[in-house]
Design an enzyme around this catalytic site. Structure first.
Site, PDB file in Angstrom:
ATOM      1  CB  CYS A 170      -0.924   0.008   1.220  1.00 53.33           C
ATOM      2  SG  CYS A 170      -1.783   1.585   1.431  1.00 53.33           S
ATOM      3  CG  ASP A 215      -2.044  15.126  -4.173  1.00 53.56           C
ATOM      4  OD1 ASP A 215      -3.024  14.439  -3.828  1.00 53.56           O
ATOM      5  OD2 ASP A 215      -1.416  14.938  -5.252  1.00 53.56           O
ATOM      6  CG  HIS A 268      -4.658  -0.484   4.734  1.00 51.93           C
ATOM      7  ND1 HIS A 268      -4.039   0.194   3.706  1.00 51.93           N
ATOM      8  CD2 HIS A 268      -5.600  -1.279   4.155  1.00 51.93           C
ATOM      9  CE1 HIS A 268      -4.574  -0.191   2.556  1.00 51.93           C
ATOM     10  NE2 HIS A 268      -5.524  -1.084   2.801  1.00 51.93           N
ATOM     11  CG  ASN A 308     -12.130  11.220  -5.084  1.00 50.79           C
ATOM     12  OD1 ASN A 308     -13.123  11.922  -5.069  1.00 50.79           O
ATOM     13  ND2 ASN A 308     -10.933  11.666  -5.453  1.00 50.79           N
ATOM     14  N   GLY A 315     -13.161   8.082  -8.692  1.00 53.37           N
ATOM     15  CA  GLY A 315     -11.821   8.617  -8.901  1.00 53.37           C
ATOM     16  C   GLY A 315     -10.789   8.195  -7.874  1.00 53.37           C
ATOM     17  CG  HIS A 324      -4.125   4.095   3.371  1.00 53.57           C
ATOM     18  ND1 HIS A 324      -3.237   3.326   4.100  1.00 53.57           N
ATOM     19  CD2 HIS A 324      -4.544   5.072   4.220  1.00 53.57           C
ATOM     20  CE1 HIS A 324      -3.141   3.803   5.331  1.00 53.57           C
ATOM     21  NE2 HIS A 324      -3.917   4.875   5.425  1.00 53.57           N
ATOM     22  CG  HIS A 349      -6.637   9.422   0.015  1.00 53.09           C
ATOM     23  ND1 HIS A 349      -6.755   8.098  -0.369  1.00 53.09           N
ATOM     24  CD2 HIS A 349      -6.876  10.153  -1.102  1.00 53.09           C
ATOM     25  CE1 HIS A 349      -7.047   8.042  -1.654  1.00 53.09           C
ATOM     26  NE2 HIS A 349      -7.136   9.278  -2.128  1.00 53.09           N
ATOM     27  CG  HIS A 399      -8.138  14.669  -2.138  1.00 54.53           C
ATOM     28  ND1 HIS A 399      -7.052  14.612  -2.997  1.00 54.53           N
ATOM     29  CD2 HIS A 399      -8.760  13.466  -2.252  1.00 54.53           C
ATOM     30  CE1 HIS A 399      -7.029  13.431  -3.601  1.00 54.53           C
ATOM     31  NE2 HIS A 399      -8.057  12.715  -3.168  1.00 54.53           N
TER      32      HIS A 399
HETATM   33  P1  AMP Z   1      -7.396   9.654  -5.204  1.00 51.02           P
HETATM   34  O1  AMP Z   1      -7.262   9.756  -6.694  1.00 51.02           O
HETATM   35  O2  AMP Z   1      -8.588  10.340  -4.629  1.00 51.02           O
HETATM   36  O3  AMP Z   1      -7.251   8.228  -4.744  1.00 51.02           O
HETATM   37  O4  AMP Z   1      -6.163  10.462  -4.605  1.00 51.02           O
HETATM   38  C1  AMP Z   1      -4.857   9.948  -4.573  1.00 51.02           C
HETATM   39  C2  AMP Z   1      -3.939  11.130  -4.504  1.00 51.02           C
HETATM   40  O5  AMP Z   1      -2.670  10.683  -4.111  1.00 51.02           O
HETATM   41  C3  AMP Z   1      -3.765  11.877  -5.818  1.00 51.02           C
HETATM   42  O6  AMP Z   1      -4.185  13.235  -5.666  1.00 51.02           O
HETATM   43  C4  AMP Z   1      -2.266  11.748  -6.104  1.00 51.02           C
HETATM   44  O7  AMP Z   1      -1.728  12.913  -6.698  1.00 51.02           O
HETATM   45  C5  AMP Z   1      -1.713  11.506  -4.726  1.00 51.02           C
HETATM   46  N1  AMP Z   1      -0.445  10.795  -4.684  1.00 51.02           N
HETATM   47  C6  AMP Z   1      -0.108   9.670  -5.357  1.00 51.02           C
HETATM   48  N2  AMP Z   1       1.145   9.299  -5.038  1.00 51.02           N
HETATM   49  C7  AMP Z   1       1.605  10.206  -4.133  1.00 51.02           C
HETATM   50  C8  AMP Z   1       2.836  10.372  -3.425  1.00 51.02           C
HETATM   51  N3  AMP Z   1       3.861   9.515  -3.574  1.00 51.02           N
HETATM   52  N4  AMP Z   1       2.965  11.432  -2.601  1.00 51.02           N
HETATM   53  C9  AMP Z   1       1.946  12.307  -2.461  1.00 51.02           C
HETATM   54  N5  AMP Z   1       0.745  12.196  -3.076  1.00 51.02           N
HETATM   55  C10 AMP Z   1       0.588  11.164  -3.914  1.00 51.02           C
HETATM   56 ZN    ZN Z   2      -2.443   1.495   3.569  1.00 57.25          ZN
END
Ligand code: AMP
Ligand code: ZN
Length: 113
Positions: free
Chosen positions: A4, A30, A46, A86, A92, A97, A99, A101
């Site tokens: 993950c 992000d 998780h 999301n 989207g 995991h 999160h 925004h």
């Molecule tokens: P979602 O598309 O809602 O699942 O959001 C996932 C978010 O994680 C996206 O906005 C990506 O830009 C962000 N993301 C992916 N990899 C990383 C990373 N290594 N560090 C920081 N953000 C990340």
């Molecule tokens: Zn995780």
């Protein structure tokens, strides 16, 4: 959880631009910001998505929203921001995991695309 991305970020195995950390929560910028402020706030546990929030694990959600307000205020967003999660690929979600925004620093449209 093995494999993950966000668990690896929490563990420090993958670097991140950390904004906040405590025993239960991790927040970081992000990597592909969609607004001048774009912070991801995640539980250390998780939880795959918002569809997996239950009475057993929901205490951290309250703490995440408290922290979202604190970060938004610290970044001088003046009460103007969006907190969004999301859940599922059709909405989207790309990282499985949970999160949230925290987006701010520009105008947003409604409904979201
Ligand atoms: P979602 O598309 O809602 O699942 O959001 C996932 C978010 O994680 C996206 O906005 C990506 O830009 C962000 N993301 C992916 N990899 C990383 C990373 N290594 N560090 C920081 N953000 C990340
Ligand atoms: Zn995780």
């Amino acid at each position: 959880m093995k494999d993950c991305l966000f668990c690896k970020i929490i563990a420090g195995d993958i670097p991140s631009d950390k904004v906040y950390e405590d025993d239960e929560i991790f927040a970081f910028n992000d990597i592909s910001p969609q607004a001048p402020v774009h912070v991801l706030i995640i539980p250390k546990a998780h939880i795959p998505s918002a569809a997996d929030i239950s009475a057993e694990n929901s205490a951290v959600i309250m703490k995440i929203f408290e922290k979202a307000a604190e970060i938004a205020n610290k970044k001088n967003l003046d009460g103007n921001f969006r907190v969004v999660t999301n859940s599922g690929e059709k909405a989207g979600q790309s990282v499985h995991h949970l999160h949230f925004h925290l987006l701010g620093g520009r105008d947003f449209s409604w409904p979201p695309g």
